[in-house]
Structures are given as structure tokens and as C-alpha cells.
Write a protein that holds these residues in place. Structure first.
Motif, PDB file in Angstrom:
ATOM      1  N   GLU A  72     -78.707  -3.514 -14.589  1.00 55.12           N
ATOM      2  CA  GLU A  72     -77.899  -4.652 -14.159  1.00 55.12           C
ATOM      3  C   GLU A  72     -78.030  -5.794 -15.132  1.00 55.12           C
ATOM      4  N   MET A  73     -76.925  -6.520 -15.302  1.00 55.95           N
ATOM      5  CA  MET A  73     -76.955  -7.673 -16.194  1.00 55.95           C
ATOM      6  C   MET A  73     -76.651  -8.908 -15.378  1.00 55.95           C
ATOM      7  N   ASP A  74     -77.235 -10.009 -15.791  1.00 62.00           N
ATOM      8  CA  ASP A  74     -77.294 -11.172 -14.918  1.00 62.00           C
ATOM      9  C   ASP A  74     -75.958 -11.651 -14.393  1.00 62.00           C
ATOM     10  N   LEU A  75     -75.023 -11.942 -15.254  1.00 63.16           N
ATOM     11  CA  LEU A  75     -73.818 -12.615 -14.784  1.00 63.16           C
ATOM     12  C   LEU A  75     -72.649 -11.644 -14.680  1.00 63.16           C
ATOM     13  N   THR A 105     -74.465 -21.712 -18.255  1.00 62.45           N
ATOM     14  CA  THR A 105     -73.351 -20.795 -17.989  1.00 62.45           C
ATOM     15  C   THR A 105     -72.358 -21.356 -16.993  1.00 62.45           C
ATOM     16  N   VAL A 164     -69.256 -13.314 -19.244  1.00 64.75           N
ATOM     17  CA  VAL A 164     -70.366 -12.805 -20.045  1.00 64.75           C
ATOM     18  C   VAL A 164     -70.013 -12.833 -21.529  1.00 64.75           C
ATOM     19  N   TYR A 165     -68.798 -12.383 -21.859  1.00 60.51           N
ATOM     20  CA  TYR A 165     -68.405 -12.366 -23.264  1.00 60.51           C
ATOM     21  C   TYR A 165     -67.776 -13.669 -23.689  1.00 60.51           C
ATOM     22  N   VAL A 194     -68.789 -16.549 -23.143  1.00 59.18           N
ATOM     23  CA  VAL A 194     -69.804 -17.503 -23.607  1.00 59.18           C
ATOM     24  C   VAL A 194     -69.824 -17.559 -25.119  1.00 59.18           C
ATOM     25  N   ILE A 195     -69.659 -16.401 -25.765  1.00 61.14           N
ATOM     26  CA  ILE A 195     -69.729 -16.380 -27.226  1.00 61.14           C
ATOM     27  C   ILE A 195     -68.341 -16.369 -27.849  1.00 61.14           C
ATOM     28  N   THR A 196     -67.419 -15.533 -27.315  1.00 55.82           N
ATOM     29  CA  THR A 196     -66.144 -15.378 -28.021  1.00 55.82           C
ATOM     30  C   THR A 196     -65.277 -16.622 -27.922  1.00 55.82           C
ATOM     31  N   PHE A 239     -66.332 -19.013 -30.502  1.00 52.46           N
ATOM     32  CA  PHE A 239     -66.092 -18.402 -31.794  1.00 52.46           C
ATOM     33  C   PHE A 239     -64.626 -18.484 -32.177  1.00 52.46           C
ATOM     34  N   PHE A 296     -70.631 -22.730 -34.120  1.00 49.49           N
ATOM     35  CA  PHE A 296     -69.758 -21.745 -34.733  1.00 49.49           C
ATOM     36  C   PHE A 296     -68.797 -22.386 -35.724  1.00 49.49           C
ATOM     37  N   PHE A 315     -59.286  -9.501 -35.406  1.00 53.93           N
ATOM     38  CA  PHE A 315     -59.975 -10.054 -34.236  1.00 53.93           C
ATOM     39  C   PHE A 315     -59.239  -9.705 -32.955  1.00 53.93           C
ATOM     40  N   ALA A 370     -59.801  -6.147 -31.965  1.00 50.88           N
ATOM     41  CA  ALA A 370     -61.176  -5.982 -31.488  1.00 50.88           C
ATOM     42  C   ALA A 370     -61.333  -6.512 -30.074  1.00 50.88           C
TER      43      ALA A 370
END
Lengths: 818, 70
Positions: free
Chosen positions: A9-12, A392, A414-415, A417-419, A422, A476, A551, A554
Motif C-alpha cells: 500500500e502507498m500512502d496517498l 500534500t 500522487v504523481y 506532486v511532482i509532474t 515539473f 524545478f 512528455f 509519456a
């Protein structure tokens, strides 16, 4: 497959597991239980009395009392604000005050305050009247003295001097005095003195002229000070007037006109000595009134001060009580009328805490019977609850703004947060601007404690809430700025010498044919030789467009992979076989292939034209490629990919509705229970046999839905890929704006020797950078990155039709009100 | 050669960053997995950006032509 089923399991990633619970609370411990649950803030009550109007509910009287008390508290707050006192709260927490006692206390205070206010009002009114009288005496005395003299010499008719009574009873208004104190002699020249707001004086004069047919003498003089106008309660300029007239009818007319215009008439004696006498009396009364008013105001302020100490505590208490009663109204009495029954949702991890709170409530209220708390089945799907921290939370709100996740589906946050930062940075890339943003973000984070307790404006609040987003965006941006090699649009040779040099020592053809590449590519980022060259834009445009496509493909692939994870989680093999697989095949055989071509062209340096490659792949796939050949076997590969894409379209369109129909008939005809391998139901809804709702299976509806979904995907794959080109567009715009400001403002101003021009140029450059590049471009890139996430990324997998978990919590109420 | 070397650098930096995150904030397996995902996503994004720009410059089809007045 098994590995994927048992992913850790992953947190969020997915929302907390919720359970539907039922509470049975005896009446004596109900209030306390709900209060403790409110402090805990982890249970969402379902409104069992939805169909009842607010007046039919059980605790409507208590709610009304709380509303009345909060009205009184708001009144106190208004009064305190009007009096200009600063509210200072006592730091110590008071012991639990009984609500009844508080109610009586509040009623007392209110009564006192209203009384004090009424007295003040009356005193103030009297004071104003005396003030006006004083002014009338001052100004009108001048007219009357001169008029008196002239009349005494001419006709000797006595002008009435009993215009004023000898003493001034406080109760009667002075206006009444004026009307009563008519001369006993009906004939003869009389006068009326008064005061009227300056704005009305012209009209007033004209009206009087018309009414008396010109038989009057009108004198006016402006008053020296501003006076409080009783009607509009603001300070206005007033004018003192004296009207000389003759006849009884004229008098009544004039008085009526005075009343209509809001002019206050005051009795002024003609005799000079009497005037001075009255002036003295008026002045003494004025000073008396002033002191009385002062004392009154001080008394009131003292009362308000004591109230102000407790005001915040009282307000919180009343708010909480009202919330508790509102929640109690959601519960039902059971048959015996001795217990309240409630239903709600709570996260599974919170069950021990809730049970402990309920036990405490039972103990504290000395109840004999404990509170029953057990799990119950529910028909509807549970609410979505993500446990976020300060970092978060902002990202989860960004995702929730588009749609709250369905219960336990994959969370794009979850993704994101970074993308998200970016993609922002791809559009913003300039490490000078990135450093400015970083400084701003660090300031906001450093003053976190102070700013979170303050009340901020709406713009600052949004900025403060997104401080961690801003931090990542700036980091970034610095990275992308280093890659684009732009520091306020100026390139630097940070990572070594450029890979380009002149062909010969004289650099004679550098302006015609150009430089030559003599080394390996620049190790990190864009070569600094490109900036300012004539072929800069063709090169960068080609680079950034291809980068955007890469991008985009992807991120869209990531989206489809997340939909695969969802299908696995919900045991939906139908979706895997007839949705995930054809979608992957379609997207990658066309746009994945394009990405591959881009990379091969870069690696080999071929001169092939990718537009033509893609177009002829569709138009004439069997023709010879000629100079568009990038690698051996390209033609058969293209044919294969085209066929796969063509096959994938009906694959995602047709099978699923038919299989769904078959499953439906199998399930509800009672056959083949054991053969059913996959279901369409969520795994965490109730067991099917208990509550079987026989749904109508509308085949045409399902088919149309699937068709829309497929067409959306197929057409969307083209439009979404093109949509990613905004990464190129905004990055180009940012770069060009930055270049223009640098070259045409700063360099231009720096070229002059004059220090003043240089300073002005620097100032203009700073302002332009701050407002246009840092603010406008940030918002613009933010918005476009947001759109890319919400539409192009999330429509591959996100349902977003859940509802948020809103527990009954005192903390949330305090936040709401503020 | 430069491409593979720098890719390796990115990979190593990613591993080191994951370790640092694990050491700094170790808050249970699900939170650790979340942090790991964040670090890997960031590393992959940064690497992709660098790789695209590097590959585009490996065999360019045009060269810088200086403009007058430089």
C-alpha cells in the motif's frame, strides 16, 4: 499478475477504508457523546431526518436559543467595533459554563447595553439641538439687532420679545416652543430663526418666496462648524436663517415649509441682553450635557470591555453548542424514546478512538447504559477521505477542485506532486526567475507560524496555501532554466565551453554559413552559442515541440497504466482486456511510434521529414519510403502498426457491451453462479445475495456509452497529444518576453552614459520582470499545467465522481466561520 | 558515451536521494513507498528533460549562424 494484486500500500494512493456504523446512544449521554465526537472529528453523521423541515426536528428549541445567543454575541461584537475598542481575550480558559447561565448573562448584558445606548441617543439628540440653538443665537442675533434698530426708528411697533419662555423644560422640544411662542399681536413684523442644511437652503428660500408671494425678508449666514444632522447622522454644513414676515397665515405656511425641509426653528429673543442671557444658559447646558455624555460613554465602554474579555470564548461555545444540537437533530429517537439512533461513516482506523470517546462520554455523564457502536451495511458508496499533511494538502485540493475521487480509486495527486511543478517549469524555464520564485516560497515557508494564525486576504491566502507547490515549482524552474540555459534570458558557459566554433580564424563566414560543431554535444543543457543567432528559433522550436510530444506521450501512457492499476484493484478483468489493451495499442502504435521516430532521428541525424513519414504512413503505407527511411524494416513495421491501430478501435468499441449483457442475463437468471469470473460490482459493497436489486440492463445505453468512450479516446489521442504543444508555446513566449525586456530595456538603457537613464532603465526592467514575467507568466503557466493534468492526464483513468468525507468536527466549524 | 555516463549519474543520484529520504523521514512502509515514488518520479522527469535536450544536440541538422551586430 499476482505481484500486481498484492502491491504494497502507498500512502496517498487510495482513499482510506471507510465503514458505515450505527450508534445507539441513551438520551442522558447524547449531548456529551456528540460533543466528544465533535472534538475528535472523525465521524460523519448521516442525516436521518432529511425529509423533515427544520421546525419539525426534535431539538429545534435549543437550536433557536443558540441562534438567539449568537445574535446577541454578534450585537456585542458590533458595538465593540463601533466603539473602537480592541477586543482582548483573557488568556485563561474558563471552566465549562453552563449554557443556561450563559443565556441569562447574555440577556442581562444585552438589556444593559440597549438601555445605555438609548440614553446616549437621547442625550446626544438634546446636545445637538442645543448646539444648533447656540449657532442660531450667534448668527441670528446679528440680523435681529440690526433689524430691531431699524424698526424701532421707523415705526415703533414693538416686536414681540416674549418669543422665548423663561425656562427650558427638558422634555419639550425646542421646535414646539417656537410654534407656541407666537406673538399675541396678530399684525406686525415677525420673524422665525432656524437652521437648515446648506444643501437645501436655496430651494427653501425659493419655496418661502413663493409661499409668501415675496412678502418676506430672508437673511442667512453659514454656521461656523459642522453639525451632526439628525436625519442622516453625518456631519453636514448648516446655514442659519432668519425670515421676517407679517401675518398669521404666512407664519403657519412658513412653519409648515420649515418642517417639510427639516429646518429646525429656534426661539431667539430680539433684545440683545436677553440674547446674551439665553446664550449663557445654552452654553452652560451644553457643557453639562457634554460631561454627562462623556460619563455615559465611559460607562458603556467599561461594560463593553468586560464583555470583550469573554466574547471569543462565548462565541466558540455557542457555535459548538449549536453544532451539537444540529447534529443531534440528525439522529432519530427509537421506539422506546429512551435512545437516539444515529448512522454515519467513519474510517476504519478511527474506530478505536471513537469507541474510547463514547466510553468517556458514558462515564462522564454517569449513565447506566453504555453506548452501542457497531458496523452496519450501507447501500451507497462511502465518502472519500485522504489523510494529507501540510505538504500534500495543496496538491490534493488541486485534484479535488476538478472532482473528488471515487471511493478507493487511484489518486492522481500522487504523481501530480511532482509532474505538476515539473510541467510548470518546462513552460517557465529560467533560473533567474526561478530563484526569485524560490525566495518568495522560502519567505512564505519561514513565516509559516505567524501567517497561519493571521487572517489574510483571499489572494494572500491562496498564495500561502500553495507555498509548498510554489517551492517545488521554483526548484524545478531553476533546473529547467539551467537546461534551457537562460538566466533572465542570458546564457552562460557554466558547464564548459561551447561545442561550436568558427570555421577558421577570421570567423568570416560566421554570419553567412555559421559555426561548426567540433566537439561532443554540450554536456548539460542548450549550447550557449545558440542564443542570439539567426537560426536560434528554428532549432529551439524543433527541440521544444518534439520535447512536448515526448512528455505528452509519456504522461498519457502513465495515465493508462494507472487505469490498469485501477482495473486490477477492482478485479475488473473485462476492463483490462477490452479497454486497457486496445488503448495502449492504439496510443503507442501511433504516437509512441512518433516518439520513437523522433528519438531515432536525433540519434542518427537523419534528414527525414517526420511530418511526411507520419502522413504517408496513413495515406500510402505500401509505397517506397525513399529518403524518409530512418531504419531498416521501417515500411513493414509501419504497416503492422497501422493495422494494429485499426484493429484496436473496434476492439475497444464492440466486445464490452455484449459481454456485459451476457453477464447480466447470466447473473439474474440464476444460472452459472459458479462460472462468473469477473463482476462489475465493487469489491467492497455489500454481498450481493443479501440485497439484490434487479437493475434494468439497458443495452443501447451501455453501447452508446462505450461508443462515446471509444470515440473520445481515439479522437482525444490526437487532440491531447497536440494539446501538449502548449509546453512549447508558453516556453517560447516566456523566453521571447524575457529577451525583449533584457535587450530592449536593460541593454538599451545601459548603453547610455547617463546614470539617470540607467537607473530608469533598471527600474523599468525590474517592474516588467516582476509583474509581467513573475506574476503573469507564473499564473499563465500554472493554469496551463493545471489544464494538462486535469484534462489530458486524468481523462485516461480518473472517475472523480465521489464525495468528500466531512466529519462532524469542532475544528472545521471554527475554520468555516472564519 | 557522454550520454550513457550522465544517465548513470542520474541513476546514482536517484538512488542516493531515495536513501536520504528514507533516512530523514522514515514513517512507516506506506509513507516510505510514497516518498520513494516521489523521488523516482522527480528523477525520471529530470533525466528525461536532460536526455531530450542532449539527444537533440548530438547530431544537429543546422548550426548557429551569428546575426549582425553581435
Amino acid at each position: 499478475m499476482e505481484v500486481l494484486k498484492n502491491l504494497p500500500e502507498m500512502d496517498l494512493m487510495r482513499s482510506e477504508k471507510m465503514t458505515s456504523v450505527q450508534l445507539i446512544i441513551p438520551v442522558e449521554s447524547a449531548h456529551r457523546a456528540v460533543s466528544y465526537l465533535g472534538e475528535l472529528g472523525l465521524l460523519q453523521f448521516r442525516d436521518l431526518n432529511d425529509d423533515k423541515s427544520p421546525f419539525q426536528r426534535t431539538f429545534v428549541n435549543q437550536v433557536k436559543r443558540c441562534a438567539e445567543m449568537s445574535r446577541k454575541l454578534r450585537f456585542f461584537k458590533d458595538q465593540i467595533n463601533k466603539a473602537g475598542l480592541l477586543s482582548s481575550a483573557l488568556p485563561t480558559m474558563q471552566p465549562d459554563i453552563d449554557l443556561e447561565a450563559l443565556e441569562t448573562q447574555l440577556a442581562e448584558h444585552e438589556h444593559e447595553l440597549i438601555e445605555m445606548n438609548a440614553n446616549s441617543e437621547k442625550l446626544q439628540q438634546t446636545y445637538n439641538e442645543f448646539l444648533e440653538f447656540k449657532m442660531v443665537l450667534q448668527k441670528a442675533g446679528v440680523f435681529l439687532v440690526s433689524g430691531n434698530k431699524s424698526y424701532e426708528t421707523t415705526e415703533g411697533i414693538e416686536l414681540d420679545d416674549n418669543v422665548y419662555p423663561s425656562d427650558y423644560p427638558e422634555s419639550a422640544s425646542l421646535l414646539e416652543q417656537a410654534t407656541h411662542s407666537g406673538p399675541s399681536n396678530p399684525s406686525g413684523l415677525r420673524f422665525i430663526c432656524g437652521i437648515i442644511p446648506k444643501s437645501k437652503i436655496l430651494l427653501f428660500e425659493r419655496m418661502l418666496f413663493r409661499a409668501t408671494r415675496g412678502n418676506l425678508l430672508f437673511n442667512q449666514a453659514p454656521a461656523d462648524d459642522l453639525i451632526m444632522d439628525a436625519v442622516s447622522s453625518e456631519m453636514v454644513e448648516k446655514t442659519v436663517f432668519v425670515v421676517f414676515f407679517s401675518g398669521e397665515q404666512a407664519r403657519t405656511k412658513i412653519l409648515k415649509i420649515c418642517e417639510a425641509f427639516g429646518a429646525n426653528c429656534y426661539p431667539v429673543p430680539e433684545d440683545f441682553t436677553k440674547q446674551t442671557q439665553i446664550t449663557q444658559e445654552v452654553l452652560s447646558r451644553l457643557s453639562e450635557l457634554e460631561t454627562t455624555l462623556d460619563v455615559g460613554i465611559r460607562h458603556r465602554n467599561a461594560a463593553l470591555h468586560t464583555i470583550g474579555f469573554h466574547l471569543t470564548i462565548w462565541m466558540t461555545m455557542v457555535k459548538r453548542e449549536k453544532a451539537v444540537f444540529d447534529t443531534l437533530n440528525m439522529l432519530n429517537f427509537d421506539v422506546t424514546k429512551k435512545c437516539l439512533v444515529g448512522e454515519g461513516w467513519c474510517p476504519i482506523f478511527a474506530k478505536p478512538q471513537i469507541q474510547e470517546a463514547l466510553q468517556r462520554a458514558t462515564f462522564d455523564s454517569n449513565s447506566q447504559v453504555g453506548i452501542i457502536f457497531h458496523v452496519m451495511d450501507a447501500v451507497e458508496s462511502p465518502p472519500t477521505y485522504f489523510r494529507t499533511n501540510a505538504f500534500t494538502n495543496a496538491y490534493q485540493e488541486i485534484v479535488d477542485a476538478y472532482g473528488v475521487a471515487k471511493y478507493q480509486e487511484a489518486n492522481p495527486a500522487v504523481y501530480t506532486v511532482i509532474t505538476f511543478p515539473f510541467l510548470f517549469a518546462v513552460m517557465f524555464g529560467d533560473w533567474g526567475h526561478g530563484i526569485c520564485l524560490l525566495i518568495g516560497a522560502l519567505i512564505l515557508i519561514a513565516r509559516e507560524g505567524k501567517l497561519s494564525s493571521q487572517k489574510l486576504g483571499s489572494f494572500m491566502e491562496m498564495l500561502f496555501g500553495g507555498r509548498y507547490v510554489l517551492l517545488l515549482m521554483s526548484l524545478f524552474s531553476i533546473y529547467c532554466g539551467l537546461i534551457y540555459n537562460e538566466f533572465f534570458s542570458v546564457p552562460y558557459h557554466i558547464f564548459g565551453a561551447s561545442a561550436y566554433k568558427c570555421r577558421d580564424k577570421s570567423c568570416s563566414d560566421a554570419y553567412t554559413v555559421g559555426l561548426i560543431k567540433y566537439r561532443d554535444a554540450y554536456p548539460f543543457g542548450v549550447d550557449p552559442s545558440w542564443r542570439g543567432s539567426r537560426s536560434e528559433l528554428p532549432f529551439l522550436n524543433s527541440l521544444k515541440m518534439k520535447m512536448s510530444i515526448l512528455f505528452g506521450v509519456a504522461q498519457m501512457n502513465l495515465g493508462i497504466m494507472i487505469s490498469y492499476l485501477n482495473s486490477i484493484f477492482f478485479n475488473n478483468s473485462l476492463d483490462i482486456r477490452y479497454q486497457f489493451v486496445p488503448q495502449m495499442i492504439f496510443l503507442n502504435s501511433l504516437f509512441g511510434y512518433l516518439s520513437l521516430l523522433i528519438i531515432i532521428k536525433w540519434c542518427t541525424g537523419s534528414q527525414a521529414d517526420l511530418y511526411h513519414v507520419m502522413i504517408y504512413m496513413f495515406l500510402s503505407p505500401f509505397d517506397d519510403l525513399g529518403e524518409n527511411e530512418l531504419f531498416w524494416g521501417q515500411r513493414p513495421l509501419q504497416i503492422l502498426l497501422l493495422l494494429s491501430a485499426l484493429v484496436a478501435v473496434p476492439w475497444m468499441l464492440f466486445p464490452k457491451p455484449f459481454i456485459l449483457r451476457k453477464q447480466h442475463t447470466e447473473r439474474f437468471q440464476g444460472r452459472a453462479y459458479g462460472i462468473l469470473r469477473s463482476t462489475e460490482m465493487d469489491t467492497d459493497s455489500e454481498p450481493g445475495s443479501a440485497r439484490q436489486h434487479v437493475e434494468e440492463f439497458n443495452f443501447s445505453e451501455v453501447f452508446v456509452h462505450q461508443m462515446i468512450h471509444s470515440i473520445e479516446f481515439v479522437l482525444g489521442s490526437v487532440s491531447n497529444t497536440a494539446s501538449y504543444l502548449r509546453l512549447w508555446a508558453l516556453s517560447l513566449a516566456h523566453s521571447e518576453l524575457s529577451t525583449v525586456f533584457y535587450e530592449k530595456v536593460l541593454l538599451l538603457a545601459w548603453g547610455y552614459e547617463n546614470i539617470l537613464i540607467r537607473l530608469v532603465g533598471l527600474a523599468v526592467f525590474a517592474f516588467a520582470t516582476a509583474f509581467i514575467l513573475l506574476m503573469m507568466e507564473t499564473l499563465s503557466a500554472f493554469l496551463h499545467a493545471l489544464r494538462l493534468h486535469w484534462v489530458e492526464f486524468q481523462n485516461k483513468f480518473y472517475g472523480g465522481d465521489g464525495y468528500k468525507f466531512k466529519p462532524f468536527s469542532f475544528a472545521a466549524i471554527a475554520d468555516d466561520e472564519d | 558515451m557522454g550520454f550513457i555516463l550522465t544517465t548513470l549519474h542520474f541513476f546514482v543520484i536517484g538512488i542516493i536521494a531515495s536513501f536520504c529520504t528514507r533516512i530523514c523521514c522514515n514513517k512507516g512502509p506506506s509513507a516510505n513507498l510514497f516518498h520513494f515514488t516521489l523521488v523516482i518520479t522527480a528523477t525520471v522527469c529530470c533525466w528525461m528533460m536532460w536526455a531530450i535536450v542532449y539527444l537533440a544536440q548530438m547530431n544537429p541538422l543546422i548550426v548557429p549562424i551569428l546575426s549582425e551586430g553581435e
